[in-house]
Design an enzyme around this catalytic site. Structure first.
Site, PDB file in Angstrom:
ATOM      1  N   THR A 187      -1.750  40.433  88.962  1.00 28.08           N
ATOM      2  CA  THR A 187      -3.052  40.580  88.326  1.00 28.08           C
ATOM      3  C   THR A 187      -4.098  39.902  89.186  1.00 28.08           C
ATOM      4  O   THR A 187      -3.782  39.070  90.037  1.00 28.08           O
ATOM      5  CB  THR A 187      -3.045  39.947  86.922  1.00 28.08           C
ATOM      6  OG1 THR A 187      -2.730  38.544  87.055  1.00 28.08           O
ATOM      7  CG2 THR A 187      -1.998  40.604  86.033  1.00 28.08           C
ATOM      8  N   GLU A 332      -0.455  45.639  84.055  1.00 30.04           N
ATOM      9  CA  GLU A 332       0.748  45.588  83.227  1.00 30.04           C
ATOM     10  C   GLU A 332       1.185  46.955  82.702  1.00 30.04           C
ATOM     11  O   GLU A 332       2.280  47.075  82.123  1.00 30.04           O
ATOM     12  CB  GLU A 332       0.518  44.641  82.041  1.00 30.04           C
ATOM     13  CG  GLU A 332       0.395  43.190  82.425  1.00 30.04           C
ATOM     14  CD  GLU A 332      -1.022  42.735  82.770  1.00 30.04           C
ATOM     15  OE1 GLU A 332      -1.262  41.516  82.810  1.00 30.04           O
ATOM     16  OE2 GLU A 332      -1.876  43.625  83.010  1.00 30.04           O
ATOM     17  N   LYS A 440     -20.264  36.672  69.352  1.00 33.52           N
ATOM     18  CA  LYS A 440     -20.231  36.414  67.915  1.00 33.52           C
ATOM     19  C   LYS A 440     -21.527  35.714  67.526  1.00 33.52           C
ATOM     20  O   LYS A 440     -21.735  34.545  67.835  1.00 33.52           O
ATOM     21  CB  LYS A 440     -19.019  35.566  67.526  1.00 33.52           C
ATOM     22  CG  LYS A 440     -18.738  35.568  66.030  1.00 33.52           C
ATOM     23  CD  LYS A 440     -17.395  34.979  65.705  1.00 33.52           C
ATOM     24  CE  LYS A 440     -17.057  35.187  64.232  1.00 33.52           C
ATOM     25  NZ  LYS A 440     -15.721  34.622  63.899  1.00 33.52           N
ATOM     26  N   TRP A 445     -19.781  40.266  64.909  1.00 35.86           N
ATOM     27  CA  TRP A 445     -19.442  40.674  66.269  1.00 35.86           C
ATOM     28  C   TRP A 445     -20.483  41.631  66.846  1.00 35.86           C
ATOM     29  O   TRP A 445     -20.968  42.527  66.161  1.00 35.86           O
ATOM     30  CB  TRP A 445     -18.074  41.366  66.302  1.00 35.86           C
ATOM     31  CG  TRP A 445     -16.929  40.503  65.859  1.00 35.86           C
ATOM     32  CD1 TRP A 445     -16.190  40.647  64.734  1.00 35.86           C
ATOM     33  CD2 TRP A 445     -16.402  39.353  66.528  1.00 35.86           C
ATOM     34  NE1 TRP A 445     -15.226  39.682  64.651  1.00 35.86           N
ATOM     35  CE2 TRP A 445     -15.335  38.864  65.751  1.00 35.86           C
ATOM     36  CE3 TRP A 445     -16.724  38.691  67.711  1.00 35.86           C
ATOM     37  CZ2 TRP A 445     -14.595  37.748  66.108  1.00 35.86           C
ATOM     38  CZ3 TRP A 445     -15.987  37.579  68.074  1.00 35.86           C
ATOM     39  CH2 TRP A 445     -14.936  37.112  67.280  1.00 35.86           C
TER      40      TRP A 445
END
Length: 542
Positions: A187, A332, A440, A445
């Site tokens: 990654t 992944e 937030k 949100w």
């Protein structure tokens, strides 16, 4: 009762064997680091891959041992894809855009036995070599005439073409266990050390099948494929393998990824399909707009790695008649998880509604399943409105990271992506944020991605990034960072007026900051954590 069918393992080498036998005369074109254009055919690729497999055996590289590559997209890198994995070793593609400390960590963690590198990256090799113990041999991916003069390098430096010339092409690809490791990719490691994802032969071949399907990347023998997405990052989204499977012509761009170079290569080789990240395509579109260029052969482009702005989709489709396939995946996932390919119902929608669908990351490929869950792990409905943590599972999804045998990232058999998403009743998934990037405000949100997409609609905006900035009353508020076109006189007030009415009023950023550029990570993604560190106190200090 068992079925009475043959059992043949799914192996990476079988893709090359198929290409040589059934598409041997198909062309592979590479713009080389040396500056010229190289051409040969799949049968030449196969022959040289067998030579290199013999060379690896001569270097004592055994089954399961890692072989590093630090290289651009080109025919020699393609040869290593098959020579290494096909012979039973593990291809470890190294990302040259990582910091030298991360590269050294990755090479040591993987215990690479040898590292192959393009000449461009010689300075990186000279910096990394003294920091690592594992590779005893470095191979310059060039011929004898272009071998560099290196002083003070404590490891052996070999020449790629010398290795090829020293060995013949008689090599029988071994019959490996299809579950054995084929390649390794780490990654990008924007926070903490990078983690290694170890792909198997089986997962790679299944991913190749899935990604080539008509509702996926839609590849065939009639295509001319230009992988702009680098081969050092999740195997160029599988395109080198896909090209072998379907027999498509391949065009490799080498190190020249600017708009002019890509446009000239696309036109010269009559490319029909390309794939890359939005930052690269912005350069291509800018060049085409500046020169009045059109695309005579391109029929679709795959855009992934970061959300694709609607303005970019419209530019490709309206101005250039190039269909956009918005895709999503991660290291992944090998990496392709979803592609935004329309069903019949979407074809009859008004154009603005079609663009709204194309802003989504799309539908899951067969072989990948997904769901969204709340903070307690309860599955959420696919109504297109409710957002939750995105989890995936499937034939080419990792179950644990390389070298971390004692721990698994899975939650009840599902991999947590770190993305927050919603899924509509037709199965189209849309990422609303990375879980770490969600804003937030006052307990509610706000999607930074939605705000960015709207800002991109303004004709003077070339880059838009929305971050959470700390706020004395609301805890966090959206802050919009903008790179505007040269000579633009756009003001923050004008941009906020442009945004007004296009999103909920309380989502509207309180401020706009104009910046010269935004920091990009090793895979072309915006490094929001750096921008939060730099601008996160803007409202507190105002």
């Amino acid at each position: 009762m068992e079925g009475l069918m043959m059992q043949q393992p799914l192996l990476v080498a079988s893709l090359l064997m198929h290409a040589e036998r059934h598409h041997g005369t198909q062309e592979i074109v590479s713009r080389r680091v040396e500056g010229d254009i190289h051409r040969y055919r799949y049968r030449d690729l196969a022959q040289r891959a067998r030579r290199m497999a013999n060379a690896l055996a001569g270097l004592g590289i055994g089954k399961g041992e890692r072989v590093g590559t630090l290289a651009w997209n080109g025919y020699r890198h393609m040869e290593l894809y098959f020579a290494v994995s096909g012979s039973g070793s593990v291809l470890h593609t190294l990302n040259p855009r990582l910091h030298v400390d991360q590269l050294a960590y990755i090479i040591e963690h993987a215990q690479d036995r040898v590292v192959f590198f393009d000449l461009t990256f010689l300075p990186l090799i000279e910096s990394v070599a003294p920091r690592v113990k594992s590779p005893k041999v470095f191979v310059a991916m060039t011929d004898r005439a272009h071998m560099p003069q290196v002083h003070g390098l404590s490891v052996e430096l070999m020449c790629y073409e010398d290795l090829i010339d020293l060995h013949d092409d008689v090599f029988d690809w071994p019959l490996l266990d299809e579950n054995s490791a084929s390649s390794l990719c780490y990654t990008s490691g924007t926070t903490g050390n990078p983690k290694g994802v170890l792909y198997s032969h089986r997962s790679t071949v299944l991913h190749t099948y899935g990604a080539a399907l008509p509702d996926s990347l839609n590849c065939s023998a009639r295509d001319v494929i230009l992988p702009v997405v680098p081969m050092f990052h999740v195997n160029a989204w599988g395109l080198p393998y896909i090209a072998c499977m379907v027999g498509a012509k391949l065009v490799f761009p080498g190190p020249a990824l600017d708009g002019r170079s890509l446009y000239e290569l696309i036109e010269a080789e009559q490319v029909t399909l390309s794939a890359g990240v939005p930052t690269v395509w912005q350069g291509l579109l800018t060049h085409a707009d500046a020169t009045g260029g059109t695309f005579s052969s391109m029929r679709h482009t795959v855009i992934g790695g970061a959300p694709c702005p609607t303005a970019m989709t419209a530019a490709f489709q309206q101005r250039h008649r190039v269909d956009v396939l918005h895709a999503w995946g991660m290291t992944e996932l090998s990496p392709v998880g979803t592609v935004c390919s329309f069903k019949t119902a979407q074809l009859s929608l008004p154009m603005t509604d079609q663009y709204a669908v194309q802003a989504k990351q799309g539908r899951a490929l067969f072989g990948v399943d997904m769901k969204i869950v709340d903070a307690n792990g309860a599955e959420l409905p696919w109504d297109g409105n409710v957002a939750g943590d995105l989890l995936v599972r499937g034939h080419w999804v990792t179950r644990q990271y390389f070298g971390n045998d004692d721990t698994s990232p899975l939650r009840d058999g599902w991999f947590p992506t770190g993305d927050v998403a919603k899924i509509d009743p037709d199965g189209f998934m849309q990422i609303t944020d990375r879980s770490k990037d969600v804003i937030k405000s006052g307990g509610e949100w706000i999607s930074s991605t939605d705000i960015e997409n709207i800002a991109y609609l303004h004709p003077d905006v070339t880059a838009a990034v929305c971050i959470a900035a700390r706020h004395p009353k609301w805890d966090e508020r959206p802050l919009l960072l903008i790179v505007k076109k040269p000579d633009s006189e756009l003001t923050g007030v004008e941009l906020l007026d442009f945004i007004d009415g296009r999103i909920a009023k309380w989502w509207k950023p309180d401020a706009v900051i104009f910046v010269e550029s935004v920091p990009l990570g090793a895979t072309g993604k915006v490094l929001k954590h750096q921008l939060r560190e730099q601008f996160g106190n803007h409202y507190l200090s105002a």
